[in-house]
Design a protein around this motif. Structure first.
Motif, PDB file in Angstrom:
ATOM      1  N   LYS A 273       0.838  -1.207   0.000  1.00 41.62           N
ATOM      2  CA  LYS A 273       0.000   0.000   0.000  1.00 41.62           C
ATOM      3  C   LYS A 273       0.872   1.257   0.000  1.00 41.62           C
ATOM      4  CE  LYS A 273      -3.923  -2.063   2.405  1.00 41.62           C
ATOM      5  NZ  LYS A 273      -4.675  -2.093   3.674  1.00 41.62           N
ATOM      6  N   ARG A 274       1.920   1.240   0.796  1.00 37.41           N
ATOM      7  CA  ARG A 274       2.811   2.407   0.864  1.00 37.41           C
ATOM      8  C   ARG A 274       3.518   2.630  -0.476  1.00 37.41           C
ATOM      9  NH1 ARG A 274       5.418   3.434   6.582  1.00 37.41           N
ATOM     10  NH2 ARG A 274       3.670   2.835   7.889  1.00 37.41           N
ATOM     11  N   VAL A 275       3.957   1.562  -1.114  1.00 39.42           N
ATOM     12  CA  VAL A 275       4.614   1.690  -2.413  1.00 39.42           C
ATOM     13  C   VAL A 275       3.635   2.235  -3.446  1.00 39.42           C
ATOM     14  CG1 VAL A 275       5.639   0.376  -4.326  1.00 39.42           C
ATOM     15  CG2 VAL A 275       6.367  -0.073  -1.960  1.00 39.42           C
ATOM     16  N   ALA A 276       2.403   1.757  -3.416  1.00 42.34           N
ATOM     17  CA  ALA A 276       1.390   2.246  -4.365  1.00 42.34           C
ATOM     18  C   ALA A 276       1.126   3.736  -4.146  1.00 42.34           C
ATOM     19  CB  ALA A 276       0.101   1.446  -4.217  1.00 42.34           C
ATOM     20  N   ARG A 277       1.030   4.167  -2.880  1.00 35.42           N
ATOM     21  CA  ARG A 277       0.828   5.592  -2.590  1.00 35.42           C
ATOM     22  C   ARG A 277       2.028   6.414  -3.053  1.00 35.42           C
ATOM     23  NH1 ARG A 277      -1.191   4.122   2.810  1.00 35.42           N
ATOM     24  NH2 ARG A 277       0.797   4.865   3.582  1.00 35.42           N
ATOM     25  N   TYR A 278       3.223   5.893  -2.843  1.00 39.25           N
ATOM     26  CA  TYR A 278       4.439   6.580  -3.273  1.00 39.25           C
ATOM     27  C   TYR A 278       4.453   6.722  -4.791  1.00 39.25           C
ATOM     28  CZ  TYR A 278       9.358   7.412  -4.269  1.00 39.25           C
ATOM     29  OH  TYR A 278      10.528   7.939  -4.750  1.00 39.25           O
ATOM     30  N   GLU A 279       4.140   5.662  -5.514  1.00 34.24           N
ATOM     31  CA  GLU A 279       4.127   5.708  -6.975  1.00 34.24           C
ATOM     32  C   GLU A 279       3.086   6.706  -7.483  1.00 34.24           C
ATOM     33  OE1 GLU A 279       3.554   1.597  -7.936  1.00 34.24           O
ATOM     34  OE2 GLU A 279       5.717   1.208  -8.018  1.00 34.24           O
ATOM     35  N   ALA A 280       1.909   6.743  -6.841  1.00 34.32           N
ATOM     36  CA  ALA A 280       0.867   7.699  -7.237  1.00 34.32           C
ATOM     37  C   ALA A 280       1.338   9.128  -6.991  1.00 34.32           C
ATOM     38  CB  ALA A 280      -0.418   7.417  -6.477  1.00 34.32           C
ATOM     39  N   ALA A 281       2.018   9.352  -5.881  1.00 33.91           N
ATOM     40  CA  ALA A 281       2.525  10.694  -5.561  1.00 33.91           C
ATOM     41  C   ALA A 281       3.591  11.121  -6.570  1.00 33.91           C
ATOM     42  CB  ALA A 281       3.092  10.725  -4.136  1.00 33.91           C
ATOM     43  N   VAL A 282       4.450  10.210  -6.978  1.00 33.27           N
ATOM     44  CA  VAL A 282       5.480  10.529  -7.971  1.00 33.27           C
ATOM     45  C   VAL A 282       4.831  10.865  -9.307  1.00 33.27           C
ATOM     46  CG1 VAL A 282       7.385   9.552  -9.322  1.00 33.27           C
ATOM     47  CG2 VAL A 282       7.329   9.240  -6.845  1.00 33.27           C
ATOM     48  N   ASP A 283       3.822  10.100  -9.701  1.00 29.19           N
ATOM     49  CA  ASP A 283       3.111  10.387 -10.954  1.00 29.19           C
ATOM     50  C   ASP A 283       2.454  11.766 -10.903  1.00 29.19           C
ATOM     51  OD1 ASP A 283       3.862   7.957 -12.017  1.00 29.19           O
ATOM     52  OD2 ASP A 283       1.951   6.960 -11.559  1.00 29.19           O
ATOM     53  N   GLU A 284       1.852  12.090  -9.770  1.00 26.77           N
ATOM     54  CA  GLU A 284       1.210  13.389  -9.608  1.00 26.77           C
ATOM     55  C   GLU A 284       2.244  14.514  -9.663  1.00 26.77           C
ATOM     56  OE1 GLU A 284      -1.555  15.703  -6.333  1.00 26.77           O
ATOM     57  OE2 GLU A 284      -1.530  13.516  -6.335  1.00 26.77           O
ATOM     58  N   LEU A 285       3.395  14.306  -9.050  1.00 25.43           N
ATOM     59  CA  LEU A 285       4.468  15.293  -9.072  1.00 25.43           C
ATOM     60  C   LEU A 285       4.965  15.503 -10.499  1.00 25.43           C
ATOM     61  CD1 LEU A 285       6.362  17.141  -7.482  1.00 25.43           C
ATOM     62  CD2 LEU A 285       7.878  15.176  -7.188  1.00 25.43           C
ATOM     63  N   ARG A 286       5.123  14.435 -11.257  1.00 27.82           N
ATOM     64  CA  ARG A 286       5.565  14.559 -12.650  1.00 27.82           C
ATOM     65  C   ARG A 286       4.549  15.345 -13.481  1.00 27.82           C
ATOM     66  NH1 ARG A 286       7.717   8.570 -12.906  1.00 27.82           N
ATOM     67  NH2 ARG A 286       9.901   8.960 -12.415  1.00 27.82           N
ATOM     68  N   ALA A 287       3.278  15.081 -13.279  1.00 27.46           N
ATOM     69  CA  ALA A 287       2.231  15.793 -14.018  1.00 27.46           C
ATOM     70  C   ALA A 287       2.240  17.279 -13.664  1.00 27.46           C
ATOM     71  CB  ALA A 287       0.861  15.180 -13.725  1.00 27.46           C
ATOM     72  N   ALA A 288       2.396  17.590 -12.379  1.00 20.60           N
ATOM     73  CA  ALA A 288       2.454  18.991 -11.953  1.00 20.60           C
ATOM     74  C   ALA A 288       3.685  19.680 -12.537  1.00 20.60           C
ATOM     75  CB  ALA A 288       2.477  19.078 -10.421  1.00 20.60           C
ATOM     76  N   HIS A 289       4.809  18.977 -12.562  1.00 23.74           N
ATOM     77  CA  HIS A 289       6.034  19.529 -13.146  1.00 23.74           C
ATOM     78  C   HIS A 289       5.820  19.849 -14.617  1.00 23.74           C
ATOM     79  CE1 HIS A 289       9.959  19.050 -15.217  1.00 23.74           C
ATOM     80  NE2 HIS A 289      10.354  19.840 -14.247  1.00 23.74           N
ATOM     81  N   GLN A 290       5.166  18.957 -15.344  1.00 18.85           N
ATOM     82  CA  GLN A 290       4.902  19.192 -16.766  1.00 18.85           C
ATOM     83  C   GLN A 290       3.967  20.387 -16.954  1.00 18.85           C
ATOM     84  OE1 GLN A 290       6.455  17.708 -19.319  1.00 18.85           O
ATOM     85  NE2 GLN A 290       5.430  19.168 -20.616  1.00 18.85           N
ATOM     86  N   ASP A 291       2.953  20.498 -16.106  1.00 16.03           N
ATOM     87  CA  ASP A 291       2.031  21.640 -16.191  1.00 16.03           C
ATOM     88  C   ASP A 291       2.770  22.957 -15.963  1.00 16.03           C
ATOM     89  OD1 ASP A 291      -0.060  19.906 -16.636  1.00 16.03           O
ATOM     90  OD2 ASP A 291      -0.836  20.015 -14.586  1.00 16.03           O
TER      91      ASP A 291
END
Length: 85
Positions: free
Chosen positions: A11-29
């Motif tokens: 569960k922690r790894v899944a939350r971490y991966e989701a947070a990284v994906d969200e960070l990448r999307a925000a960086h691109q925006d």
């Protein structure tokens, strides 16, 4: 490691991966805003300082010039990708 600990770890790894994906999307925006607005405005300012005048609106430009401007606009994202690399 017990089954509970493994489940919690997954569960922690899944939350971490989701947070990284969200960070990448925000960086691109943010990068898109910087390229589209801030950098373009700076280019205009530098051009004005060098004595260049703004291009007439596309509706006032001959068809060939409007197409050339469109081609240049297509190159801007490619240039920013090269700078980021």
């Amino acid at each position: 490691m017990t089954m509970y600990e493994t489940s919690d770890l997954h569960k922690r790894v899944a939350r971490y991966e989701a947070a990284v994906d969200e960070l990448r999307a925000a960086h691109q925006d943010i990068r898109t805003v910087l390229v589209d607005q801030v950098l373009y405005e700076r280019w205009q300012q530098i051009g004005a300082e060098l004595g260049f005048t703004g291009a007439p609106p596309a509706s006032a430009a001959p068809a060939g010039q409007a197409q050339d401007l469109g081609a240049m606009n297509q190159q801007i994202p490619q240039m920013s990708e090269a700078w980021a690399g």
